[in-house]
Motif scaffolding. Structure first.
Motif, PDB file in Angstrom:
ATOM      1  N   GLU A   1      -6.603 -83.165  44.375  1.00 34.57           N
ATOM      2  CA  GLU A   1      -7.957 -82.628  44.471  1.00 34.57           C
ATOM      3  C   GLU A   1      -7.944 -81.368  45.324  1.00 34.57           C
ATOM      4  OE1 GLU A   1     -11.362 -85.854  44.200  1.00 34.57           O
ATOM      5  OE2 GLU A   1     -10.059 -86.229  45.909  1.00 34.57           O
ATOM      6  N   MET A   2      -8.759 -80.398  44.936  1.00 34.13           N
ATOM      7  CA  MET A   2      -8.795 -79.171  45.729  1.00 34.13           C
ATOM      8  C   MET A   2     -10.213 -78.642  45.838  1.00 34.13           C
ATOM      9  SD  MET A   2      -7.391 -75.371  44.862  1.00 34.13           S
ATOM     10  CE  MET A   2      -8.350 -74.047  45.610  1.00 34.13           C
ATOM     11  N   LEU A   3     -10.492 -78.032  46.961  1.00 33.61           N
ATOM     12  CA  LEU A   3     -11.755 -77.304  47.155  1.00 33.61           C
ATOM     13  C   LEU A   3     -11.427 -75.900  47.641  1.00 33.61           C
ATOM     14  CD1 LEU A   3     -13.703 -80.098  49.073  1.00 33.61           C
ATOM     15  CD2 LEU A   3     -14.161 -79.337  46.723  1.00 33.61           C
TER      16      LEU A   3
ATOM     17  N   ALA B   1     -15.444 -84.600  45.876  1.00 31.49           N
ATOM     18  CA  ALA B   1     -14.386 -84.183  46.804  1.00 31.49           C
ATOM     19  C   ALA B   1     -15.002 -83.576  48.060  1.00 31.49           C
ATOM     20  CB  ALA B   1     -13.460 -83.172  46.118  1.00 31.49           C
ATOM     21  N   LEU B   2     -16.086 -82.828  47.857  1.00 32.98           N
ATOM     22  CA  LEU B   2     -16.763 -82.237  49.019  1.00 32.98           C
ATOM     23  C   LEU B   2     -17.257 -83.339  49.959  1.00 32.98           C
ATOM     24  CD1 LEU B   2     -18.165 -80.187  50.795  1.00 32.98           C
ATOM     25  CD2 LEU B   2     -19.886 -79.871  49.050  1.00 32.98           C
ATOM     26  N   GLU B   3     -17.778 -84.429  49.408  1.00 32.70           N
ATOM     27  CA  GLU B   3     -18.269 -85.508  50.282  1.00 32.70           C
ATOM     28  C   GLU B   3     -17.125 -86.102  51.102  1.00 32.70           C
ATOM     29  OE1 GLU B   3     -21.295 -85.820  51.174  1.00 32.70           O
ATOM     30  OE2 GLU B   3     -21.536 -84.188  49.726  1.00 32.70           O
ATOM     31  N   LYS B   4     -15.952 -86.272  50.469  1.00 38.23           N
ATOM     32  CA  LYS B   4     -14.789 -86.764  51.231  1.00 38.23           C
ATOM     33  C   LYS B   4     -14.425 -85.817  52.363  1.00 38.23           C
ATOM     34  CE  LYS B   4     -12.161 -88.474  47.418  1.00 38.23           C
ATOM     35  NZ  LYS B   4     -10.845 -88.468  46.783  1.00 38.23           N
ATOM     36  N   ALA B   5     -14.536 -84.507  52.060  1.00 34.99           N
ATOM     37  CA  ALA B   5     -14.082 -83.513  53.044  1.00 34.99           C
ATOM     38  C   ALA B   5     -15.131 -83.217  54.104  1.00 34.99           C
ATOM     39  CB  ALA B   5     -13.714 -82.215  52.321  1.00 34.99           C
TER      40      ALA B   5
END
Lengths: 294, 294, 294, 294
Positions: free
Chosen positions: B115-117, B143-147
């Motif tokens: 996964e990447m942001l 993914a944003l929520e994880k980060a």
């Protein structure tokens, strides 16, 4: 309460005069358009036959005219209105004109013992109606204190910009910056949307970041981002592109006077003239967005 | 608490990594400059021998590098770091790079089940130190929520700009607008002062009027108007003009991609390059004021 | 007489190849469009099945493609055409591409013992048909001497601009200047006519004065001033605005490489992009006149 | 042979008057600087005590003054020189001034039965000395025929631009274009050299190609490319940058009058003002090259 002559009852002048009336002042009003005089007379103002009649016996004279040539034509020279204004009166010249023109009027008024302030406004017709205009005032600080209650009846923010002409200088500086950031905002909106961003999301990110500005707070140029903004009403209402072109022209005239370099301001003027060529001069100035999207 | 590899410990990366350490995360860090590694190791981070060593066994990889070529060079291609990152990991690519580069990295990461942001920041070295950065994030919302907790340890505002690459697009749009209004503000300040206005008075009038913007709120380019602004410290500190030129170059690269017309943004880039020619590239970007005053 | 592979038979390539045929050279030609191959085959060229087939056993390879990505895609990398070209051959790369791309191809050719020249042309489709193109050549002077008879069959002026890539640099410099003076001429024409001058009179005065330039000599943008110019044929024919936008984009890419400031060139690009937005990209580039008149 | 009053004996006026003397005309001359009068008196001119004395009994009056305000101040209004000029005389107003100013003088002259031509020149002090000036003439064609022998004594090219004021319009259009192509040439020279080209080679390629212009023919801005150009003499001599800024200001004033959009011309003015800020106003206008190289 003051006895006020009000000359120039256009889109801005008429609601300004009305707010003075509401505040209880005695007004004698004049305009080249009889309907405007009649409208205010029906609300309690005295109707003047001509400008000279308007100022006779008044303590305060307010003028709100389209451009430098109208102000100089009305007030200056042989037979100019300054000759008919009572010594000791106060002239509030609220038109947006060249600083040099304002200074000429200041000098002529001083020579006749008349106090004068240059006091251009911002806030548009909506601000004029709501009595929330901003006044940028040039001239003597003591005269400004005398005039303050009158400005307060028409506006909300009253700034003393500095000496004679400084109100006009502040206005052109502010409006030049407004035009630059309107165009800058429109460019970034178009660039972001063309590269896949949602306009409302992008607008909100920039508004809360270092790109934040008055345009993003109140006046987003992308249709649909702000429902009350002219952009969402086919660019109707608001502040016409041709008036922004006029103000940017005054900025360039001012820059010529001081040999100032203003590359962004100069480019803004040229882009507004392209819009005028395209027949969009009567649209709100945020219509510059369309240059970049269609 | 996460196990994080942090690669790129420059002026921005080092304080960002430090804030993650302070928040209790386990960090393994790498940079080409050994001193930077040592500094963080002394504060509790593990020192990596190289980038591959840094990412071994980690759940999260954060990269903070100077430009597109460094990011592509590190992550992509045969032997690129993506080959060494554990499937299922999360990469937070925080460098400011071209949206196209970011999308290439997204695609390569996806192909390997990573996964990447893309998550470029604004706020400068001061924001990095204070943990008040703004993150503009492109990629998957989940993914944003994880980060989010990691971003929150380093910054204050976290925006989801849109899909892959959208964080970079939002950043270049915002910074282009910032540059335009910095120059626009500098022009209007110089124009007003050259025509007799006091700089502090003019700045305050525009700040409260339709010319209002982030520059006038926090970062006035005229020396002495804001004592804490770089302008009052000989334009030292802050955000270097050469970095603004870099971001404006990315904006033009993005505009080339979509054939967008950005006359103000393009002119801003050219004016910053004039400053670089004059040797002012290491000064804060508000040094553009000097173009118009000396 | 040479044995030549010619790849890329578009609006420019086809008439260039035809002129080589007429001069007696042996040609094997290839294009993605079969009709173009057939057309030249009917005139005596050999038809190649693909690019690899075209270059097999040839001493000279000429490529004429739309943009950097096509040239790099064709020639470079694993399986790229350079691998199939005989060592000791001469490649004349006549496409207009980024100087950096040209230098990459130079380096790869050198590594395989192949001589190469970057040799972009100017003169448009009319010049290609008439065999009066200008070649701006980068690379080894001795290689240029070998190639000179071939260039001479296709063009009139052959300049050695300098080392590898210099042909492309000269081309973008020239075309940037051309765009700037086209727009400058259009502005002055519109300004003069709007202030009462006859367009033909004004054009002639400037042509003979210090405003004189190639545009005023050959290519006046005001309809009716020159009957053979595209402006007098509803801006059809000539050099398309979208190709000028491409070249101005290459100029900006080159300027980014050297951090050169080119305010006029950058503005020219933005104005051409406005024209593209308006759907005028297929018109001759002198159509920029319309920005200022309608 | 004519009896001529010549008023304004500066860098341009003095050598122009001298050429008329040499051609056998009778001159009475005046300037605010006594030395200039004395210098011509020593060569055979009559010295006037003041402007009124100069025009008394003369058939032709030539004026060569710095700017609109000087011309209007001298000729117009109560006590203005037009009141002292004999009815039936011919006034050749050779200053470079705003078209509007020229038209005011035309109207006032007509009202007094005096023929007038606006006839600004180009060619600089070198052209004035050599008698090779270009005259761009506005006004009545018959009056131009009368004046032709006098123009021919001072210049080489004599253009009838059109009706009253047209000479001034042609001049600002030409000089705006000249400035645009000077800057455009300087940008392309700097871009090419920064990317490895030899300046003389690049200059020659562009001169012979579609980038060709008067600047590349006569006046290359890169030091050393043309040994006789001001660029090769530390930008001394020639046409001062501050005079180009003046002419570009007149162009913008003219554009304001017709609401013409001239983005390149406007940008040229701003760049020249940057040069003036840098103290380069007295250098030749090709000094704009330095903006892009140092």
């Amino acid at each position: 309460m003051s006895k006020i002559a009000f000359i120039g009852l256009g889109h801005m002048g008429l609601p300004m005069a009305r707010n003075l009336l509401k505040a209880g002042h005695e007004l004698k009003v004049y305009d080249l358009v009889q309907e405007a005089i009649d409208e205010l007379a029906a609300e309690g103002a005295k109707a003047a036959r001509d400008a000279r009649d308007a100022v006779a016996g008044m303590q305060v004279v307010i003028t709100m005219l389209p451009a430098s040539k109208h102000v100089e034509g009305l007030l200056l020279g042989e037979g100019g209105l300054l000759e008919s204004i009572t010594t000791g009166s106060l002239v509030l010249e609220c038109s947006t004109i060249a600083p040099d023109s304002a200074r000429k009027v200041h000098a002529a008024a001083k020579a006749r013992g008349i106090e004068m302030l240059d006091a251009p406004v911002s806030g548009g017709t909506a601000g004029a109606a709501a009595g929330t205009l901003t006044f940028m005032v040039g001239g003597d600080a003591a005269a400004l204190e005398k005039a303050r209650p009158l400005f307060a009846a028409m506006g909300k923010n009253i700034f003393h910009a500095g000496p004679d002409g400084a109100g006009q200088v502040a206005k052109v500086c502010n409006n030049q910056l407004l035009a630059v950031q309107m165009i800058g905002t429109a460019e970034s909106m178009a660039l972001g949307v063309a590269n896949g961003l949602d306009p409302t999301t992008l607008a909100e990110i920039m508004r809360q970041s270092s790109g934040g500005n008055w345009v993003l707070e109140r006046y987003n140029p992308w249709p649909g981002v702000m429902l009350n903004a002219p952009a969402s009403k086919d660019y109707d209402g608001g502040f016409m592109a041709e008036l922004m072109a006029k103000d940017l022209g005054l900025a360039q005239e001012t820059a010529q006077h001081s040999l100032s370099s203003t590359p962004m301001g100069a480019l803004a003027l040229q882009l507004y003239r392209l819009l005028l060529k395209q027949g969009k001069g009567k649209k709100d100035f945020s219509v510059v967005q369309k240059l970049f999207t269609e």
